[in-house]
Design an enzyme around this catalytic site. Structure first.
Site, PDB file in Angstrom:
ATOM      1  N   ASP A 158       0.872  -1.188   0.000  1.00 50.28           N
ATOM      2  CA  ASP A 158       0.000   0.000   0.000  1.00 50.28           C
ATOM      3  C   ASP A 158       0.902   1.228   0.000  1.00 50.28           C
ATOM      4  O   ASP A 158       2.100   1.143   0.279  1.00 50.28           O
ATOM      5  CB  ASP A 158      -0.914   0.005   1.236  1.00 50.28           C
ATOM      6  CG  ASP A 158      -1.863   1.211   1.246  1.00 50.28           C
ATOM      7  OD1 ASP A 158      -2.283   1.650   0.152  1.00 50.28           O
ATOM      8  OD2 ASP A 158      -2.172   1.730   2.332  1.00 50.28           O
ATOM      9  N   SER A 159       0.284   2.385  -0.268  1.00 50.82           N
ATOM     10  CA  SER A 159       1.030   3.635  -0.174  1.00 50.82           C
ATOM     11  C   SER A 159       1.399   3.936   1.279  1.00 50.82           C
ATOM     12  O   SER A 159       2.280   4.746   1.527  1.00 50.82           O
ATOM     13  CB  SER A 159       0.174   4.786  -0.711  1.00 50.82           C
ATOM     14  OG  SER A 159      -0.992   4.912   0.079  1.00 50.82           O
ATOM     15  N   CYS A 180      -4.323  -1.393  -2.063  1.00 46.06           N
ATOM     16  CA  CYS A 180      -4.535   0.046  -2.242  1.00 46.06           C
ATOM     17  C   CYS A 180      -5.479   0.204  -3.432  1.00 46.06           C
ATOM     18  O   CYS A 180      -5.184  -0.274  -4.534  1.00 46.06           O
ATOM     19  CB  CYS A 180      -3.198   0.716  -2.533  1.00 46.06           C
ATOM     20  SG  CYS A 180      -3.320   2.462  -2.954  1.00 46.06           S
ATOM     21  N   GLU A 229      -2.915   8.538   8.286  1.00 51.17           N
ATOM     22  CA  GLU A 229      -1.455   8.362   8.375  1.00 51.17           C
ATOM     23  C   GLU A 229      -0.909   9.076   9.606  1.00 51.17           C
ATOM     24  O   GLU A 229       0.042   8.633  10.227  1.00 51.17           O
ATOM     25  CB  GLU A 229      -0.761   8.921   7.114  1.00 51.17           C
ATOM     26  CG  GLU A 229      -0.848   8.029   5.894  1.00 51.17           C
ATOM     27  CD  GLU A 229      -0.057   6.724   6.012  1.00 51.17           C
ATOM     28  OE1 GLU A 229       1.073   6.719   6.531  1.00 51.17           O
ATOM     29  OE2 GLU A 229      -0.597   5.673   5.572  1.00 51.17           O
ATOM     30  N   CYS A 280     -11.058   2.853  -0.029  1.00 58.62           N
ATOM     31  CA  CYS A 280      -9.659   3.182   0.251  1.00 58.62           C
ATOM     32  C   CYS A 280      -9.318   2.382   1.497  1.00 58.62           C
ATOM     33  O   CYS A 280     -10.088   2.378   2.468  1.00 58.62           O
ATOM     34  CB  CYS A 280      -9.497   4.679   0.520  1.00 58.62           C
ATOM     35  SG  CYS A 280      -7.849   5.095   1.153  1.00 58.62           S
ATOM     36  N   HIS A 294      -7.311   2.809   3.773  1.00 56.85           N
ATOM     37  CA  HIS A 294      -7.108   3.578   5.013  1.00 56.85           C
ATOM     38  C   HIS A 294      -8.425   3.796   5.775  1.00 56.85           C
ATOM     39  O   HIS A 294      -8.415   4.037   6.975  1.00 56.85           O
ATOM     40  CB  HIS A 294      -6.529   4.967   4.697  1.00 56.85           C
ATOM     41  CG  HIS A 294      -5.063   4.983   4.394  1.00 56.85           C
ATOM     42  ND1 HIS A 294      -4.525   4.464   3.241  1.00 56.85           N
ATOM     43  CD2 HIS A 294      -4.016   5.489   5.093  1.00 56.85           C
ATOM     44  CE1 HIS A 294      -3.217   4.649   3.245  1.00 56.85           C
ATOM     45  NE2 HIS A 294      -2.879   5.273   4.356  1.00 56.85           N
TER      46      HIS A 294
END
Ligand code: DGL
Length: 267
Positions: A9-10, A72, A151, A184, A186
């Site tokens: 993932d990013s 992702c 994040e 997403c 996240h």
């Protein structure tokens, strides 16, 4: 086959998918790579996202993985079809799984997809859902502020979390859908706030479970399941981040060590 599964993932979002893989396939080893240095991907163009994803997959293959999960949505939307043609190992994305989950969840055929700018603009979910059922009404909403918020571990601050959800979704409060796709990886970290924002009246779903099921099916079909019990989990990031470690440890309920790497060194 006793090689690890690669998960990419990013940033920390892919941990929500890794968690499901660990739950469903507890004896498989996992090598996770989070490209924190280049996060967020959602505001980048498709060439940039393709390059970062290509580098990530190349790195994981060099590390010996037997299969890669692009955990992702943004990277899946930008690169899955292209990179599947480039590499010989199986590569799995998260959008088809999310679309299938939504189709199994909605009773009224109306869904809202929350995602990054890139994912929303790509309409990747609408396309995937309409391949199976053209009659489903799909709304796409970009929630630009969610990835940096997660994040930064700000999801632990309840007031801030309700605020950010309210700011992003105020125009959608009364939307006529019964299912909301967290498009997403996240966003599951904000799930409880999103559910509460909609008075717990919507089914809020994500792609982790279905993705892990797909991984299991492919391992079975290709006879790639592990035959041993000595699994290992390794975590790689492109930039040091204590917040990554804290979120991953909490989400996975594990103590983890993280290796900071530069994918360029593996070319
Ligand atoms: N977890 C990624 C996704 O599923 C976040 C993308 C980003 O870095 O903006 O889309």
């Amino acid at each position: 086959m006793n090689r690890p599964i690669g998960v990419f993932d990013s940033g920390v979002g892919g941990i929500t998918v890794a968690k499901e893989i660990i739950r469903q396939l507890p004896n498989e080893s996992i090598y996770f790579y989070g490209d924190i240095k280049n996060c967020p991907y959602g505001d980048k163009n498709s060439d940039e996202i393709l390059k970062y994803t290509d580098d990530a997959i190349h790195f994981l293959i060099k590390k010996g993985v037997k299969l890669v999960v692009i955990a992702c949505n943004t990277a899946t939307a930008a690169s899955l079809e292209i990179l599947r043609k480039k590499y010989t190992i199986p590569i799995i994305g998260v959008i088809k799984s999310g679309a299938v989950t939504a189709l199994q969840t909605t009773n009224i055929g109306k869904v809202l997809v929350l995602g990054t700018n890139f994912t929303a603009k790509s309409e990747a979910y609408s396309k995937e859902i309409h391949k199976i059922n053209k009659d489903i009404i799909v709304h796409n909403k970009a929630c630009k502020s969610f990835v940096p918020f997660v994040e930064n571990k700000d999801y632990e601050n309840e007031d801030a979390a309700y605020n950010i959800v309210n700011n992003e979704l105020s125009l959608y409060k009364n939307i006529d859908v019964d299912t909301i796709i967290l498009g997403c990886t996240h966003y599951p970290l904000l799930q409880k706030y999103i559910e509460k924002y909609f008075n717990n009246e919507k089914m809020v779903i994500s792609s982790g479970k279905e993705t892990a099921r797909e991984v299991s099916s492919i391992l079975t079909f290709l006879e790639l399941h592990t035959t041993k019990l000595d699994k290992e989990y390794k975590f790689f990031v492109s930039q040091k981040s204590d917040k990554f470690i804290a979120t991953a440890e909490k989400w996975l309920n594990l103590d983890i060590d993280v290796n900071v790497i530069d994918v360029e060194d593996f070319k």
